[in-house]
Design an enzyme around this catalytic site. Sequence first.
Site, PDB file in Angstrom:
ATOM      1  N   HIS A   1      55.992  29.152  56.638  1.00 39.42           N
ATOM      2  CA  HIS A   1      56.918  29.985  55.867  1.00 39.42           C
ATOM      3  C   HIS A   1      57.322  29.280  54.571  1.00 39.42           C
ATOM      4  O   HIS A   1      57.376  29.909  53.504  1.00 39.42           O
ATOM      5  CB  HIS A   1      58.156  30.294  56.705  1.00 39.42           C
ATOM      6  N   GLU A   2      57.596  27.986  54.660  1.00 43.59           N
ATOM      7  CA  GLU A   2      57.968  27.239  53.459  1.00 43.59           C
ATOM      8  C   GLU A   2      56.791  27.177  52.493  1.00 43.59           C
ATOM      9  O   GLU A   2      56.972  27.229  51.274  1.00 43.59           O
ATOM     10  CB  GLU A   2      58.446  25.833  53.825  1.00 43.59           C
TER      11      GLU A   2
END
Length: 244
Positions: free
Chosen positions: A101-102
């Site tokens: 996600h990052e």
Amino acid sequence: MYLQDYLWFLGAILFCAIFSGIASSKVKRAFAKNDRLPCHTGLTGYDTVIRLMQANGIRDISVGHVNGTLSDHYHPTKKIINLSDSTYASRSVAAVAVAAHEMGHVMQKKKGYLFYQIRTALVPVVNFGMGLSMPLVLIGLLLDIFVATANENTGFYIAMIGVVLYGGALLFALVTLPVELNASKRAKKMLLDEGILTHDEMDGASEVLSAAAMTYLASLLTSLVYFLRFLLYVLTIFGRRDRR
């Protein structure tokens, strides 16, 4: 009428608090559940970020380690992805999903994703506006009470500028929601494309990322309630003046 408005505000805030609590609890449960599921590739959160950076030609981002649980974040100015204790060295499906996600945010910046650019541009504006909004309302009120001007609504207009600046926080929360949803979408695609997770494992990853999205929705609702309360407060003050 003012008491009714205040009770409405308390009710709305209570609803937001309950919703935020449910969202936070759901994230913790989803992460804990899928943190027990090992990723078939054996990659850690750190390994996942490195693999995805290599696959996407990212060479100017470093990976750091920060304390805490689910305190992961991407710092675009410092060009670093900070992974938390719960993600950095964990080989679980949950940790891999959070790390990806990052990386989704990194790809948003690289690809020039519109909402990401807007959110980045809003950061200094929101910080400035939040500090200036209340003083402007107070200045507007003082002008309205003590200063005779050519336009009797000058104080009100100044106060409303303060309200608009305060609304920057709401706009930021509004833009953040699609940014986070898009980062999760990018994360899931990268995890599948690189074979880091299987389709079966993606169910767990999706559960974690979807639960996290609820927290941003809760933040948006809370920001909306506070903005409406602030707007109503200013309108009420100047409305009472008009009735005198």
